[in-house]
Every structure is written in structure tokens, then in C-alpha cells.
Design an enzyme around this catalytic site. Structure first.
Site, PDB file in Angstrom:
ATOM      1  N   TYR A  17      10.849  -7.909   1.427  1.00 49.21           N
ATOM      2  CA  TYR A  17       9.388  -7.814   1.318  1.00 49.21           C
ATOM      3  C   TYR A  17       8.662  -9.101   1.685  1.00 49.21           C
ATOM      4  O   TYR A  17       7.434  -9.103   1.810  1.00 49.21           O
ATOM      5  CB  TYR A  17       9.001  -7.447  -0.124  1.00 49.21           C
ATOM      6  CG  TYR A  17       9.641  -6.186  -0.615  1.00 49.21           C
ATOM      7  CD1 TYR A  17       9.213  -4.946  -0.153  1.00 49.21           C
ATOM      8  CD2 TYR A  17      10.681  -6.218  -1.532  1.00 49.21           C
ATOM      9  CE1 TYR A  17       9.806  -3.779  -0.603  1.00 49.21           C
ATOM     10  CE2 TYR A  17      11.278  -5.060  -1.989  1.00 49.21           C
ATOM     11  CZ  TYR A  17      10.836  -3.843  -1.517  1.00 49.21           C
ATOM     12  OH  TYR A  17      11.425  -2.691  -1.957  1.00 49.21           O
ATOM     13  N   HIS A  22       1.884  -6.574   2.051  1.00 49.82           N
ATOM     14  CA  HIS A  22       1.722  -6.392   0.610  1.00 49.82           C
ATOM     15  C   HIS A  22       2.015  -7.685  -0.153  1.00 49.82           C
ATOM     16  O   HIS A  22       1.657  -7.813  -1.318  1.00 49.82           O
ATOM     17  CB  HIS A  22       2.663  -5.273   0.146  1.00 49.82           C
ATOM     18  CG  HIS A  22       2.102  -4.363  -0.893  1.00 49.82           C
ATOM     19  ND1 HIS A  22       0.757  -4.229  -1.156  1.00 49.82           N
ATOM     20  CD2 HIS A  22       2.726  -3.514  -1.757  1.00 49.82           C
ATOM     21  CE1 HIS A  22       0.580  -3.343  -2.121  1.00 49.82           C
ATOM     22  NE2 HIS A  22       1.755  -2.902  -2.510  1.00 49.82           N
ATOM     23  N   PHE A  65       7.805  -6.458  -9.585  1.00 48.58           N
ATOM     24  CA  PHE A  65       7.374  -5.648  -8.457  1.00 48.58           C
ATOM     25  C   PHE A  65       5.916  -5.238  -8.656  1.00 48.58           C
ATOM     26  O   PHE A  65       5.391  -5.239  -9.771  1.00 48.58           O
ATOM     27  CB  PHE A  65       8.292  -4.451  -8.184  1.00 48.58           C
ATOM     28  CG  PHE A  65       9.600  -4.873  -7.571  1.00 48.58           C
ATOM     29  CD1 PHE A  65       9.713  -5.062  -6.206  1.00 48.58           C
ATOM     30  CD2 PHE A  65      10.702  -5.119  -8.372  1.00 48.58           C
ATOM     31  CE1 PHE A  65      10.906  -5.482  -5.636  1.00 48.58           C
ATOM     32  CE2 PHE A  65      11.903  -5.539  -7.820  1.00 48.58           C
ATOM     33  CZ  PHE A  65      12.005  -5.722  -6.446  1.00 48.58           C
ATOM     34  N   ASN A  67       3.985  -2.604  -8.736  1.00 46.28           N
ATOM     35  CA  ASN A  67       3.455  -1.552  -9.602  1.00 46.28           C
ATOM     36  C   ASN A  67       3.512  -1.875 -11.087  1.00 46.28           C
ATOM     37  O   ASN A  67       2.938  -1.143 -11.892  1.00 46.28           O
ATOM     38  CB  ASN A  67       4.169  -0.227  -9.328  1.00 46.28           C
ATOM     39  CG  ASN A  67       3.905   0.275  -7.925  1.00 46.28           C
ATOM     40  OD1 ASN A  67       3.118  -0.298  -7.174  1.00 46.28           O
ATOM     41  ND2 ASN A  67       4.559   1.354  -7.563  1.00 46.28           N
ATOM     42  N   ASN A 113      -2.043  -0.384  -6.434  1.00 45.88           N
ATOM     43  CA  ASN A 113      -1.190  -0.149  -7.604  1.00 45.88           C
ATOM     44  C   ASN A 113      -0.962  -1.395  -8.453  1.00 45.88           C
ATOM     45  O   ASN A 113      -0.834  -1.300  -9.678  1.00 45.88           O
ATOM     46  CB  ASN A 113       0.142   0.466  -7.183  1.00 45.88           C
ATOM     47  CG  ASN A 113      -0.019   1.900  -6.740  1.00 45.88           C
ATOM     48  OD1 ASN A 113      -0.920   2.604  -7.191  1.00 45.88           O
ATOM     49  ND2 ASN A 113       0.835   2.344  -5.840  1.00 45.88           N
TER      50      ASN A 113
END
Length: 189
Positions: A17, A22, A65, A67, A113
Site C-alpha cells: 500500500y 489512499h 488499517f 477502516n 472509511n
């Protein structure tokens, strides 16, 4: 204990990631930490945090993470007794083109989120955000695919300028400049 300002960059841990849109919040926080000659090093199972003692500021990156980012934000708020007005969340914003940054003093999650998690855990929308535009005309129209895509080579200059501008804004915030003044300068300047 001093009254700290808490600046949290949202993102996802791991090489997979690291360079995705993001992770813009992590990118900004890493650069901000380096400005103060600091490096993130896992300090807590929920995430990493650093002190800028001479400025009474804490920089943080959740390890939960995206969320579940709110878990770490709430832990930090409780542990260091940080007032809501002193919390700044730095996150990617798909509604804005790459290069656009905007301060927001409160409000809804806009389908983000990570912000939904922060709102849920703090039980309020009354916290500050630095929204970092990541929208590209050259990637998928599917939201998940776009936010999880990496920045293209043709976008790296714009990305660098936006990170630099974000770090400058956050440094001024840490040093005590009023949010309203920063909004006026960075939204119009």
C-alpha cells in the site's frame, strides 16, 4: 502534562500500500516527521506516534488499517487528554484533484472509511481535517480501484508539490497559527 496537538495521517501499513493514493496521509506525516528530524518506529500495537516536545505536538500513523483508524485516534486522545479542537486528521480526498489541499474544521465523512471510523470512535464529527486531493483523470472510475492505485510518473511533480504544501501548512499549525488564517491562505493563496 502539556496540551498537545495531535496530527494523524491515515493510510495502510505494508509495502503493498506504500505508494497508493489512499496512503497520502502517511506520505504527508512521514515528510512532516523528517522535517523535525524524526522517524516513525512502531511504538504501539495500534500504531506509531512521535513527540515534537518543543512544539507540544504528537504525530501519529495508525497500524489498524484505514477502516479502523479511529481506534488509535481515540486511544491517543484518551491517553494524552487531547481536546477535540487539537485533533487534525490528514487523509486522501477522492473528491479533489491531485494537488488540491483543503482544511475542514468539522463535518461528515464523505464516504471515507477512515474518517467514518474516527467519527465512530470519537463519537463526533467535530475534529479538524486536512483533505489531500488524489483524484486522477487517468485511473479507473471505480472508487476502490482509484484510491488503491499508485500515483503515475506523470503525477509525481504534482504529488511532491502537494506534500510540500501540506507539510508547510501543518508546520504552521503546530507552531500555533490559527486554522482560519491557514484556511484563508491555503484555499486562496
Amino acid at each position: 502534562m502539556p496540551t498537545y496537538k495531535l496530527i494523524v495521517g491515515l493510510g495502510n501499513l505494508g509495502k503493498k500500500y506504500e505508494k497508493t493514493r489512499h496512503n497520502a496521509g502517511f506520505m504527508v506525516l512521514d515528510r512532516l516527521a523528517s522535517l523535525f528530524h524524526l522517524n516513525f518506529d512502531k511504538t504501539n500495537k495500534l500504531g506509531d506516534y512521535l513527540f515534537i516536545k518543543e512544539k507540544a505536538a504528537i504525530l501519529a500513523k495508525p497500524a489498524t488499517f484505514m477502516n479502523n483508524s479511529g481506534l488509535f485516534v481515540k486511544w491517543l486522545q484518551d491517553h494524552f487528554q487531547i481536546p477535540l479542537a487539537n485533533i487534525m486528521i490528514v487523509h486522501d480526498e477522492i473528491a479533489f484533484d491531485l494537488g488540491v489541499i483543503r482544511l475542514k474544521m468539522q463535518g461528515s465523512a464523505n464516504n471515507h472509511n477512515g474518517i467514518k471510523s474516527v467519527i465512530r470512535h470519537l463519537d463526533t464529527e467535530q475534529f479538524n481535517r486536512l483533505r489531500f486531493g488524489i483524484k486522477s483523470q487517468n485511473t479507473s472510475n471505480i472508487l476502490h480501484e482509484q484510491v488503491m492505485s499508485e500515483f503515475q510518473n506523470s503525477e509525481l511533480t504534482k504529488l511532491e508539490v502537494a506534500i510540500t504544501k501540506s507539510v508547510e501548512l501543518l508546520k504552521r499549525y503546530i507552531e500555533g497559527e490559527e486554522l482560519q488564517r491557514l484556511m484563508e491562505y491555503y484555499h486562496h493563496g
